[in-house]
Design a protein around this motif. Structure first.
Motif, PDB file in Angstrom:
ATOM      1  N   ASP A  64       1.688  68.181  23.291  1.00 15.24           N
ATOM      2  CA  ASP A  64       1.643  69.627  23.509  1.00 15.24           C
ATOM      3  C   ASP A  64       1.900  70.316  22.172  1.00 15.24           C
ATOM      4  O   ASP A  64       3.004  70.223  21.627  1.00 15.24           O
ATOM      5  N   ILE A  65       0.875  70.994  21.653  1.00 15.92           N
ATOM      6  CA  ILE A  65       0.943  71.582  20.315  1.00 15.92           C
ATOM      7  C   ILE A  65       0.990  73.104  20.429  1.00 15.92           C
ATOM      8  O   ILE A  65       0.109  73.706  21.043  1.00 15.92           O
ATOM      9  N   PRO A  66       1.989  73.762  19.824  1.00 14.86           N
ATOM     10  CA  PRO A  66       2.041  75.224  19.865  1.00 14.86           C
ATOM     11  C   PRO A  66       0.903  75.843  19.055  1.00 14.86           C
ATOM     12  O   PRO A  66       0.357  75.221  18.144  1.00 14.86           O
ATOM     13  N   ASN A  67       0.558  77.070  19.391  1.00 10.18           N
ATOM     14  CA  ASN A  67      -0.542  77.750  18.711  1.00 10.18           C
ATOM     15  C   ASN A  67      -0.104  78.247  17.338  1.00 10.18           C
ATOM     16  O   ASN A  67       1.088  78.353  17.045  1.00 10.18           O
ATOM     17  N   GLY A  68      -1.083  78.578  16.522  1.00 10.41           N
ATOM     18  CA  GLY A  68      -0.816  79.106  15.202  1.00 10.41           C
ATOM     19  C   GLY A  68      -2.112  79.456  14.496  1.00 10.41           C
ATOM     20  O   GLY A  68      -3.202  79.317  15.052  1.00 10.41           O
ATOM     21  N   ASP A  69      -1.989  79.896  13.240  1.00  5.37           N
ATOM     22  CA  ASP A  69      -3.160  80.273  12.449  1.00  5.37           C
ATOM     23  C   ASP A  69      -3.830  79.058  11.808  1.00  5.37           C
ATOM     24  O   ASP A  69      -5.038  79.051  11.588  1.00  5.37           O
ATOM     25  N   LEU A  70      -3.033  78.053  11.488  1.00  3.57           N
ATOM     26  CA  LEU A  70      -3.531  76.866  10.786  1.00  3.57           C
ATOM     27  C   LEU A  70      -2.850  75.632  11.354  1.00  3.57           C
ATOM     28  O   LEU A  70      -1.617  75.589  11.465  1.00  3.57           O
ATOM     29  N   LEU A  71      -3.641  74.624  11.699  1.00  2.00           N
ATOM     30  CA  LEU A  71      -3.118  73.337  12.157  1.00  2.00           C
ATOM     31  C   LEU A  71      -3.370  72.301  11.076  1.00  2.00           C
ATOM     32  O   LEU A  71      -4.504  72.155  10.591  1.00  2.00           O
ATOM     33  N   ILE A  72      -2.312  71.580  10.698  1.00  2.00           N
ATOM     34  CA  ILE A  72      -2.410  70.532   9.679  1.00  2.00           C
ATOM     35  C   ILE A  72      -2.021  69.200  10.306  1.00  2.00           C
ATOM     36  O   ILE A  72      -0.967  69.089  10.943  1.00  2.00           O
ATOM     37  N   HIS A  73      -2.886  68.192  10.123  1.00  2.00           N
ATOM     38  CA  HIS A  73      -2.558  66.819  10.536  1.00  2.00           C
ATOM     39  C   HIS A  73      -2.477  65.971   9.264  1.00  2.00           C
ATOM     40  O   HIS A  73      -3.457  65.835   8.531  1.00  2.00           O
ATOM     41  N   ALA A  74      -1.287  65.399   9.010  1.00  2.00           N
ATOM     42  CA  ALA A  74      -1.030  64.712   7.745  1.00  2.00           C
ATOM     43  C   ALA A  74      -1.241  63.202   7.809  1.00  2.00           C
ATOM     44  O   ALA A  74      -0.613  62.453   7.060  1.00  2.00           O
ATOM     45  N   GLY A  75      -2.145  62.738   8.677  1.00  5.60           N
ATOM     46  CA  GLY A  75      -2.551  61.338   8.631  1.00  5.60           C
ATOM     47  C   GLY A  75      -2.008  60.473   9.748  1.00  5.60           C
ATOM     48  O   GLY A  75      -1.104  60.854  10.492  1.00  5.60           O
ATOM     49  N   ASP A  76      -2.577  59.273   9.835  1.00  2.00           N
ATOM     50  CA  ASP A  76      -2.330  58.320  10.926  1.00  2.00           C
ATOM     51  C   ASP A  76      -2.752  58.910  12.262  1.00  2.00           C
ATOM     52  O   ASP A  76      -1.974  59.019  13.221  1.00  2.00           O
ATOM     53  N   LEU A  77      -4.030  59.264  12.318  1.00  5.99           N
ATOM     54  CA  LEU A  77      -4.654  59.629  13.581  1.00  5.99           C
ATOM     55  C   LEU A  77      -4.736  58.405  14.490  1.00  5.99           C
ATOM     56  O   LEU A  77      -4.628  58.515  15.706  1.00  5.99           O
ATOM     57  N   ALA A  78      -4.947  57.241  13.888  1.00  8.27           N
ATOM     58  CA  ALA A  78      -5.296  56.030  14.627  1.00  8.27           C
ATOM     59  C   ALA A  78      -4.181  54.989  14.566  1.00  8.27           C
ATOM     60  O   ALA A  78      -3.139  55.182  13.924  1.00  8.27           O
ATOM     61  N   ASN A  79      -4.423  53.859  15.213  1.00  4.39           N
ATOM     62  CA  ASN A  79      -3.592  52.660  15.086  1.00  4.39           C
ATOM     63  C   ASN A  79      -4.358  51.571  14.348  1.00  4.39           C
ATOM     64  O   ASN A  79      -3.988  51.160  13.257  1.00  4.39           O
ATOM     65  N   GLN A  87     -12.271  59.143  16.304  1.00  2.79           N
ATOM     66  CA  GLN A  87     -13.093  60.154  16.971  1.00  2.79           C
ATOM     67  C   GLN A  87     -12.387  60.762  18.169  1.00  2.79           C
ATOM     68  O   GLN A  87     -12.453  61.977  18.401  1.00  2.79           O
ATOM     69  N   ASN A  88     -11.677  59.946  18.927  1.00  2.00           N
ATOM     70  CA  ASN A  88     -10.933  60.473  20.071  1.00  2.00           C
ATOM     71  C   ASN A  88      -9.881  61.492  19.623  1.00  2.00           C
ATOM     72  O   ASN A  88      -9.662  62.513  20.291  1.00  2.00           O
ATOM     73  N   GLN A  89      -9.233  61.214  18.499  1.00  2.00           N
ATOM     74  CA  GLN A  89      -8.252  62.163  17.979  1.00  2.00           C
ATOM     75  C   GLN A  89      -8.914  63.443  17.466  1.00  2.00           C
ATOM     76  O   GLN A  89      -8.411  64.553  17.678  1.00  2.00           O
ATOM     77  N   LEU A  90     -10.066  63.305  16.828  1.00  2.00           N
ATOM     78  CA  LEU A  90     -10.788  64.486  16.360  1.00  2.00           C
ATOM     79  C   LEU A  90     -11.248  65.340  17.537  1.00  2.00           C
ATOM     80  O   LEU A  90     -11.207  66.578  17.475  1.00  2.00           O
ATOM     81  N   ASP A  91     -11.692  64.698  18.606  1.00  2.00           N
ATOM     82  CA  ASP A  91     -12.104  65.438  19.805  1.00  2.00           C
ATOM     83  C   ASP A  91     -10.915  66.228  20.366  1.00  2.00           C
ATOM     84  O   ASP A  91     -11.068  67.386  20.791  1.00  2.00           O
ATOM     85  N   TRP A  92      -9.738  65.587  20.392  1.00  2.00           N
ATOM     86  CA  TRP A  92      -8.541  66.282  20.882  1.00  2.00           C
ATOM     87  C   TRP A  92      -8.171  67.447  19.971  1.00  2.00           C
ATOM     88  O   TRP A  92      -7.930  68.572  20.449  1.00  2.00           O
ATOM     89  N   LEU A  93      -8.135  67.211  18.648  1.00  2.00           N
ATOM     90  CA  LEU A  93      -7.779  68.285  17.715  1.00  2.00           C
ATOM     91  C   LEU A  93      -8.748  69.458  17.823  1.00  2.00           C
ATOM     92  O   LEU A  93      -8.340  70.627  17.759  1.00  2.00           O
ATOM     93  N   SER A  94     -10.034  69.156  18.005  1.00  2.00           N
ATOM     94  CA  SER A  94     -11.039  70.224  18.086  1.00  2.00           C
ATOM     95  C   SER A  94     -10.851  71.072  19.349  1.00  2.00           C
ATOM     96  O   SER A  94     -11.287  72.229  19.387  1.00  2.00           O
ATOM     97  N   SER A  95     -10.213  70.523  20.373  1.00  2.00           N
ATOM     98  CA  SER A  95      -9.999  71.263  21.612  1.00  2.00           C
ATOM     99  C   SER A  95      -8.834  72.244  21.509  1.00  2.00           C
ATOM    100  O   SER A  95      -8.670  73.106  22.381  1.00  2.00           O
ATOM    101  N   LEU A  96      -8.021  72.126  20.467  1.00  2.00           N
ATOM    102  CA  LEU A  96      -6.861  73.002  20.303  1.00  2.00           C
ATOM    103  C   LEU A  96      -7.309  74.363  19.782  1.00  2.00           C
ATOM    104  O   LEU A  96      -8.321  74.475  19.074  1.00  2.00           O
ATOM    105  N   PRO A  97      -6.572  75.439  20.083  1.00  2.00           N
ATOM    106  CA  PRO A  97      -7.057  76.794  19.820  1.00  2.00           C
ATOM    107  C   PRO A  97      -6.897  77.302  18.394  1.00  2.00           C
ATOM    108  O   PRO A  97      -7.350  78.411  18.094  1.00  2.00           O
ATOM    109  N   HIS A  98      -6.290  76.547  17.513  1.00  2.00           N
ATOM    110  CA  HIS A  98      -6.029  77.020  16.152  1.00  2.00           C
ATOM    111  C   HIS A  98      -7.352  77.327  15.442  1.00  2.00           C
ATOM    112  O   HIS A  98      -8.248  76.471  15.402  1.00  2.00           O
ATOM    113  N   PRO A  99      -7.499  78.510  14.841  1.00  2.00           N
ATOM    114  CA  PRO A  99      -8.772  78.874  14.210  1.00  2.00           C
ATOM    115  C   PRO A  99      -9.105  78.057  12.967  1.00  2.00           C
ATOM    116  O   PRO A  99     -10.274  77.912  12.610  1.00  2.00           O
TER     117      PRO A  99
END
Length: 320
Positions: A64-79, A87-99
């Motif tokens: 559960d990720i809070p909203n904001g102006d910018l979302l930063i993911h600093a690595g280790d999307l995968a195992n 790709q599954n992680q990118l699909d999830w990140l793209s669904s989040l509302p951060h512009p």
């Protein structure tokens, strides 16, 4: 049993008792430094502030990720670092509302490093990722515009390399002690994103962060530095870039000599006295006299709770 015969993973957090027994001087120095840090005021955000939501080390899981102006993911999307995991992680990140969304790789994101990619099956070496508009930084920078925040801009640089911690399947590794950072980060930076933390900060007592990255951050001094990798180092810290911080880092390096050698090292005790005096001066200057000083908010945004395989750390939200 008071002690376990099972060898400890170096990435597991030691208990306070273990920290005291293994290096009492390191424990003492760190406790003093953390006390002084807690007494200094947090840096004031710009007005209007940009709300930066920082996450890392999600390792194929969602949260559960809070909203904001910018979302930063600093690595280790995968195992395992396969394209399907990423790709599954990118699909999830793209669904989040951060512009605006920015991501870098971590050592578990095997596909993203051409060297470690060769350890994957052929299908995972040839698939193409859909980034869904997420900005991927790999030793590169970008300037983002925020029109809803009075057209403010943020200059961001991202780099994934870490001190070696595993086999060839891990991405973006360099030998520990090797300089992989000097003069690589551009100046006049607002946000630096790395996977590893700088040594001694948002790090473990064993100091698994990178000393060369620490020197580079001393040089560049961004407003915000987002990292991950060391799950047990999750949280935030303000780096004040003053003599007090320099004394702390020097003491941490000296305390690795061992208890006896450190106890009889006069330079250790001189620097310990300097840490006390300079730390008190910093508190008086910033909290009592209202003095201003350049600082960096360092965030270890790892969401993985220690090495449990479950996400549980707090999402870090920074106003800059």
């Amino acid at each position: 049993m008071f002690f376990s015969s099972k060898p400890r993973n170096i990435f597991d957090p030691p208990t306070p008792f273990e920290r005291i027994v293994s290096s009492p001087l390191t424990f003492l120095v760190t406790s003093i430094y953390e006390l002084f840090q807690s007494l200094r005021p947090a840096p004031s955000p710009h007005s209007p502030p940009i709300r930066v939501v920082c996450i890392s080390d999600t390792h194929t899981l969602t949260y559960d990720i809070p909203n904001g102006d910018l979302l930063i993911h600093a690595g280790d999307l995968a195992n395992a670092g396969t394209t399907s995991e990423i790709q599954n992680q990118l699909d999830w990140l793209s669904s989040l509302p951060h512009p605006q969304k920015v991501a870098i790789a971590g050592n578990h994101d095997t596909y993203l490093d051409p060297r470690s990619r060769m350890t994957l099956d052929e299908k995972d070496r040839t698939d193409i990722l859909d980034w869904h508009g997420i900005i991927y930084l790999q030793h590169s920078s970008i300037t983002l515009n925020f029109p809803e925040r009075q057209n403010r801009q943020l200059k961001i640089y991202g780099a994934p390399q870490i001190p070696k911690c595993g086999g060839s399947q891990f991405a973006f590794q360099y030998n520990r002690g090797q300089d992989a950072w000097s003069d690589t980060v551009p100046p006049n930076l607002d946000i630096l994103i790395t996977h590893t933390p700088p040594k001694y900060h948002c790090d473990l007592a064993a100091a698994l962060g990178c000393e060369w990255l620490l020197k580079e951050v001393w040089r560049v001094k961004p407003k915000l530095h987002v990292c991950g990798h060391i799950h047990a180092g999750a949280g935030r810290e303000v780096l004040w870039w003053d003599q007090s911080q320099g004394a702390y880092e020097s003491l941490r390096a000296r305390s690795k000599k061992g208890l006896l050698l450190s106890m009889i090292d006069p330079e250790f005790w001189l620097e310990a006295a300097a840490l006390l005096l300079l730390g008190l001066r910093g508190i008086v200057w910033t909290r009592i006299w209202g003095g201003e000083q350049r600082s960096t908010t360092l965030v270890n945004a790892a969401l993985m709770y220690n090495n449990t395989g479950k996400l549980g750390n707090q999402v870090q939200v920074v106003l800059i």
